[in-house]
Design an enzyme around this catalytic site. Sequence first.
Site, PDB file in Angstrom:
ATOM      1  N   ASN A   1      14.409  -8.093 124.422  1.00 26.60           N
ATOM      2  CA  ASN A   1      13.381  -7.523 125.294  1.00 26.60           C
ATOM      3  C   ASN A   1      12.955  -8.590 126.295  1.00 26.60           C
ATOM      4  OD1 ASN A   1      11.088  -6.198 126.390  1.00 26.60           O
ATOM      5  ND2 ASN A   1      10.778  -5.104 124.462  1.00 26.60           N
TER       6      ASN A   1
ATOM      7  N   CYS B   1      11.079  37.092 121.791  1.00 25.30           N
ATOM      8  CA  CYS B   1       9.741  37.567 121.395  1.00 25.30           C
ATOM      9  C   CYS B   1       8.674  37.223 122.435  1.00 25.30           C
ATOM     10  CB  CYS B   1       9.366  36.992 120.031  1.00 25.30           C
ATOM     11  SG  CYS B   1       8.817  35.279 120.100  1.00 25.30           S
TER      12      CYS B   1
ATOM     13  N   HIS C   1      11.606  10.602 117.877  1.00 24.67           N
ATOM     14  CA  HIS C   1      10.699  11.392 118.718  1.00 24.67           C
ATOM     15  C   HIS C   1      11.355  12.658 119.236  1.00 24.67           C
ATOM     16  CE1 HIS C   1       7.723   7.858 119.637  1.00 24.67           C
ATOM     17  NE2 HIS C   1       8.086   7.910 118.380  1.00 24.67           N
TER      18      HIS C   1
ATOM     19  N   THR D   1      11.970  -2.080 122.973  1.00 25.05           N
ATOM     20  CA  THR D   1      10.808  -1.330 122.485  1.00 25.05           C
ATOM     21  C   THR D   1       9.618  -2.268 122.394  1.00 25.05           C
ATOM     22  OG1 THR D   1       9.823  -0.195 120.602  1.00 25.05           O
ATOM     23  CG2 THR D   1      11.675  -1.657 120.131  1.00 25.05           C
ATOM     24  N   THR D   2       8.455  -1.747 122.746  1.00 31.53           N
ATOM     25  CA  THR D   2       7.252  -2.558 122.620  1.00 31.53           C
ATOM     26  C   THR D   2       6.865  -2.721 121.156  1.00 31.53           C
ATOM     27  OG1 THR D   2       5.929  -0.567 122.846  1.00 31.53           O
ATOM     28  CG2 THR D   2       6.302  -1.863 124.840  1.00 31.53           C
TER      29      THR D   2
ATOM     30  N   ASP E   1      16.229  11.024 125.217  1.00 37.60           N
ATOM     31  CA  ASP E   1      17.238  11.379 126.217  1.00 37.60           C
ATOM     32  C   ASP E   1      18.598  11.727 125.625  1.00 37.60           C
ATOM     33  OD1 ASP E   1      18.327   8.784 125.611  1.00 37.60           O
ATOM     34  OD2 ASP E   1      16.998   7.903 127.112  1.00 37.60           O
TER      35      ASP E   1
HETATM   36 ZN   LIG Z   1      10.553  33.723 120.003  1.00 31.87          ZN
END
Ligand SMILES: [Zn+2]
Length: 259
Positions: free
Chosen positions: A227, A163, A131, A202-203, A116
Amino acid sequence: MSAVTGDWRAEVPAVAARLAQAKRVAVITGAGMSADSGLPTYRGIGGLYNDIEVEQNMPIEDILHAYTLARNPALTWKYIAQIGRACRGAGPNDGHRVLAGWDNRFETWVITQNVDGFHRQAGSRNVIEMHGNLSRCYCCACRAAFSDEALDLEVLPPRCAQCDGLVRPDVVLFGEMLPEVALSNYEREIVRGFDVLLAIGTTAGFPYIAEPMLRARRAGAVTVEINPDQTVLSNAVTHRLAGRARDVLLALDAALAEV
Ligand SMILES: [Zn+2]
């Protein structure tokens, strides 16, 4: 050992005292970090996804999978776009802001599973997005970069203006490897060592999170878990604070100011 609930406040002074002496601190964050931002408690990519109705009885792990993006990009994008809207409607919370403020006390590295972008928005300087980041997109064919706001999401999947190739978000889908740059930055900092490592919301199911925490503790570092739920780390950390990320971080920051 792990107090299951409630008593995390009793642990706060001890953790604050450790932080007060630290020079380098690692903070590993997951979905629980953003739960107080008004995002649903997601799972899935970078913790992203909750109870949104899924179609064709496909598990969300299959919809947000590299295989599905390649064969039915409109389906994957339908959910990516929903998650993106949720993120744009939310923002960093006080927990993110506490961590950004720690940059002024010690060298802080934020390693996040979240896509995020809230840690950067809050002002944290050293952020490793394991990630990726949902607001960054790129063309699979020519690699042109786009911000998600510049894309036309009326017709899915979005196509490259240059493209006509398939545009995708710069996040790790199921079935994909972690980005090499993020991974090598993370490993470089782990090797340099940390005095305190915190796993927040976090797990910790990924070995790249659990193993460095366990190794660091064996090497003498202080490890902390924040947690409300039990995880694989809960019984292996120095301090466990079984509360919500935002509440615990605000309490830690207040205690740190008094050390
Ligand atoms: Zn492209």
